[in-house]
Design an enzyme around this catalytic site. Structure first.
Site, PDB file in Angstrom:
ATOM      1  N   ASP A  37       0.556  -1.216   0.233  1.00 59.11           N
ATOM      2  CA  ASP A  37      -0.088  -0.030  -0.247  1.00 59.11           C
ATOM      3  C   ASP A  37       0.797   1.192   0.094  1.00 59.11           C
ATOM      4  OD1 ASP A  37      -2.177   1.741  -0.040  1.00 59.11           O
ATOM      5  OD2 ASP A  37      -3.226   0.778   1.558  1.00 59.11           O
TER       6      ASP A  37
HETATM    7  C1  BGC Z   1      -5.159   3.273   0.112  1.00 59.67           C
HETATM    8  C2  BGC Z   1      -5.186   2.171  -0.703  1.00 59.67           C
HETATM    9  C3  BGC Z   1      -5.077   2.688  -2.340  1.00 59.67           C
HETATM   10  C4  BGC Z   1      -3.705   3.444  -2.374  1.00 59.67           C
HETATM   11  C5  BGC Z   1      -3.649   4.090  -3.835  1.00 59.67           C
HETATM   12  C6  BGC Z   1      -3.853   4.043  -0.190  1.00 59.67           C
HETATM   13  O1  BGC Z   1      -3.864   4.994   0.654  1.00 59.67           O
HETATM   14  O2  BGC Z   1      -5.031   2.704   1.614  1.00 59.67           O
HETATM   15  O3  BGC Z   1      -6.539   1.292  -0.554  1.00 59.67           O
HETATM   16  O4  BGC Z   1      -5.144   1.737  -3.300  1.00 59.67           O
HETATM   17  O5  BGC Z   1      -3.826   4.492  -1.377  1.00 59.67           O
HETATM   18  O6  BGC Z   1      -4.451   5.098  -4.096  1.00 59.67           O
END
Ligand code: BGC
Length: 746
Positions: free
Chosen positions: A289
């Site tokens: 993530d």
């Molecule tokens: C979130 C993810 C997301 C990623 C990219 C993160 O802050 O937890 O779910 O896919 O950002 O946008």
């Protein structure tokens, strides 16, 4: 001159190896692996590390942007994939840099959070889950993939399948609710929808199941917080949903921000390698993530970025999202022997295989068709389907005196409330490419449904979340001038989603005060709720004659809700998350344990029982709950036998009669309770459901067939098996209102 020849030579090698991979079966052990190996042999260590790096563009970022030099990095071959970049021209420009200006011409993957629709926004996932219609959910993801791929994207960071039992956590809006078994079905449907039958088709995209693992169980419902649970709970409730996505062939998986029992997921070798790759045989690639490798430092398991990168690479992470940890540290780590080049090669291979599966080596611009972009984006069929899903996701929570549907005799309708005419809120959170101006609000939906035949009055009354009472009097006077009121209340779209946990999940601001004032006018009032999580609304439930839960319905929200309000569609949605009575009960979910001192239903406040001094244990609306404009009655449950052997089918049936005055769909649910287990068992577990259309006055027989093995769970030695003995079996309209019978397994 020499340089150019080398350049062309490498290009030819890649083209030759790429030839003919179009319709190959999708397996890492296939021909793609060999092709990937042949490229890896040509790559420098830095080029390999580049493939393991994912950066956001400057188009629309979903977190603090740590680098804005991504274009230079692409040129230097230091990027394997880009996210937050879409539209054909933009993607083509970036892809061109990768393909024409880097030494090896390796195309980029383009990812984005396509969570509930791309341009045509569907209801939030929690709302879609309330349809209990996996075919509709799959089709909604198909539409999302068609639109996303028409704008250059080939990777979505979805499905989010985190099981969630705590409505304080804002991200419950992204998932399917509190039930593992239902969550598994929905996870698989969503993967099928995104990925279609062949990833090399130009309208399919890679799925990315997230957030691995147990991100939905943060302490106190606070986002990013610690997760700590028993191994049994993890295996029994949380992990199966990710596994269902893996079994459905999901192409990638995202690590979660949280720790589990002291080990952050992004550095958890047991989770990423032993379980995911070795036990589950996951053969796609693992992405972190957003900067979660860097977060290993504040987590307190790495002293610096180099240590963090080492831990994640060795745990099994293939791609670093946005953190530059791999880019900055892996080269030294390989040189020092802390990370082996074999580990790097394996990771790069998985990423290159994904590119082969997408067909990017055949045609890096295959997702860059202007023609498709014009044809697919928000085409009328997509919008029509979004309207259908918006209507189907509505859950009728209360309907006294048949307040809904709106009677034909009504001449003047007042539409009141802060969410009555708010375009942006209809999108819900995680709708990055959604356009507020394209959304249909409740006022607009009702206006177009009534087409001048009804007089419409509107008033905002108050804002969603402040204490300004100045609009209430005017709203009351508007209500008085009408003969029917629709009251649009709830949360705004930013109150759920990421980083949107709440400690108080009642109606925000002074909305309850507005509701009270309007209801006191004595006019018939139907409340339309917009929200991304279960709310605690006992006062509203007590006062309002009718309540329709509509979540955030997406682009077509207003039209879909109008279809339900006027009775063109009879509501059939049912909750997939319990609505607690008050915050103190949280976490509250239907499949809880009985305890050694279960509450006495005859005397809920009896001392020395597992209860509260000041609140019942029961929720406001239970899991599986939802009303219809018609009514259904259930016969007793019939079983094919009373006692079963291990190979028998347990066949249970009920007759469900539509006792009301209109046709309707009912979601008939089957639950089981293992009375004596080697390990304590939940008081009820969902094991089946059927969504059936029953015409008014008609009776249908609904039959379920389960197998003793379906009653398996993790025993004390963690073996997965079922207990012989006695079971209760329930069939009913929700997890509370059921008919019961018993059976035994020998
Ligand atoms: C979130 C993810 C997301 C990623 C990219 C993160 O802050 O937890 O779910 O896919 O950002 O946008």
């Amino acid at each position: 001159m020499k340089k150019t020849r080398l350049h062309l030579g490498l290009f030819l090698v890649i083209v030759l190896f790429s030839y003919g991979c179009k319709n190959q079966p999708v397996s890492i052990s296939s021909v793609y692996e060999k092709k990937a190996d042949s490229i890896i042999r040509l790559m420098t260590l830095d080029e390999k590390i580049g493939q393991m790096s994912l950066f956001t563009s400057d188009m629309s970022s979903t977190g603090p942007t740590m680098r804005d030099d991504y274009v230079d990095l692409i040129k230097q071959g230091k990027v394997g994939a880009v996210f937050n970049a879409f539209t054909v021209d933009f993607v083509r420009d970036l892809q061109k840099i990768a393909v024409e200006e880097t030494r090896l011409h390796i195309p980029l993957i383009f990812g984005f959070d396509v969570i509930h629709g791309h341009r045509t926004i569907f209801p939030i996932p929690l709302g879609q889950a309330a349809t209990w219609d996996t075919a509709a959910i799959e089709k909604a993801e198909r539409v999302a993939a068609v639109e996303a791929s028409a704008e250059g994207l080939n990777w979505t960071f979805a499905p989010m399948v985190d099981l969630a039992r705590d409505p304080r956590w804002g991200r419950v809006m992204e998932g399917a609710g509190e039930d593992t078994w239902l969550g598994e079905l929905i996870a698989a449907a969503r993967v099928r929808g995104f990925q279609g039958t062949l990833l090399s088709d130009n309208n399919t995209i890679l799925g990315c199941v997230k957030h691995f693992a147990a991100y939905g169980a943060p302490q106190g419902g606070r986002d990013y917080h610690v997760v700590d649970m028993s191994e049994r709970s993890l295996y029994e409730w949380y992990l199966p949903v990710y596994k269902a996505a893996v079994d459905a062939g999901v192409a990638s998986i995202m690590t979660s921000f949280n720790e589990i029992a002291g080990v952050p997921s992004t550095s958890n070798k047991w989770l990423l390698t032993d379980l995911l790759r070795d036990d589950w045989k996951f053969n796609g690639f693992i992405v972190t993530d957003y900067s979660s490798i860097n977060e290993l430092i504040p987590h307190g398991v790495a002293a610096d970025l180099e240590e963090a990168a080492k831990l994640s690479a060795n745990a099994g992470v293939d791609m670093d999202m946005q953190g530059s940890a791999f880019l900055n540290c892996l080269s030294n780590l390989v040189k020092s022997g802390d990370v082996s080049e074999k580990t790097i090669d394996e990771a790069v291979k998985r990423i290159l295989v994904a590119k082969y599966r997408l067909g990017l080596f055949d045609d890096p611009y295959k997702y860059c068709s202007k023609e498709r972009e014009e044809k697919e984006i928000m085409n009328p069929e997509h919008r029509a389907f979004a309207r259908e899903v918006a209507a189907k996701s509505c859950v009728l929570l209360k309907n006294e005196n048949k307040t809904l549907p709106i009677p034909k005799s009504v001449k003047t309708i007042a539409i009141i409330g802060p969410l009555a005419d708010s375009k942006a809120d209809m999108l819900g959170f995680w709708s990055g490419a959604g356009q507020a101006e394209k959304c249909v609000t409740l006022v607009e939906g009702i206006r177009s449904r009534t087409a001048g035949t009804v007089n419409l009055l509107t008033a905002k009354g108050c804002n969603v979340d402040d204490d300004d009472v100045s609009g209430i009097n005017q709203a009351v006077s508007v209500a008085r001038r009408s003969d029917y009121v629709i009251l649009a209340l709830g949360e705004n779209r930013m109150m759920s989603g990421e980083a949107a946990s709440r400690t108080d999940i009642s109606l925000p601001g002074i909305q309850m005060q507005l509701a009270e004032a309007i209801i006191k006018t004595g006019k018939p009032v139907a409340v339309v709720l917009f929200n991304g999580r279960p709310l605690t609304i006992p006062e509203l439930d007590y006062m309002a004659p009718a309540i329709l839960e509509t979540w955030f319905g997406g682009t077509e929200a207003g039209n879909g809700i109008a279809d339900v309000l006027f009775g063109d569609l009879n509501p059939s949605g049912k909750l997939t998350m319990t609505f607690p009575l008050n915050m103190g009960q949280v976490p509250l979910f239907y499949n809880s344990k009985n305890t050694g001192r279960p509450i006495n239903p005859e005397n809920p406040y009896e001392k020395f029982k597992s209860n509260y001094l000041d609140s019942p244990n029961t929720p406001l609306y239970p899991f599986g709950y939802g009303l219809s404009y018609t009514t259904f009655s259930y016969s007793d449950v019939k079983l094919n036998k009373e006692s079963f052997e291990s190979n028998d089918q347990i066949i249970a049936s009920v007759d469900v009669t539509n006792t009301g005055d209109r046709d309707g769909e009912e979601i008939v649910q089957l639950y089981v309770h293992d009375l004596v287990g080697e390990v304590t068992r939940p008081v009820k577990e969902l094991k089946g459901f059927r969504k059936v259309l029953i015409k008014k006055g008609e009776k249908v027989s609904v039959t379920f067939s389960i197998h003793p093995a379906d009653l398996s769970y993790y025993h004390q030695d963690m073996s997965f098996t079922y207990d012989p003995g006695n079971f209760e079996l329930f069939i009913g309209a929700n997890s509370r209102d059921t008919k019961k019978t018993e059976f035994s397994i020998r």
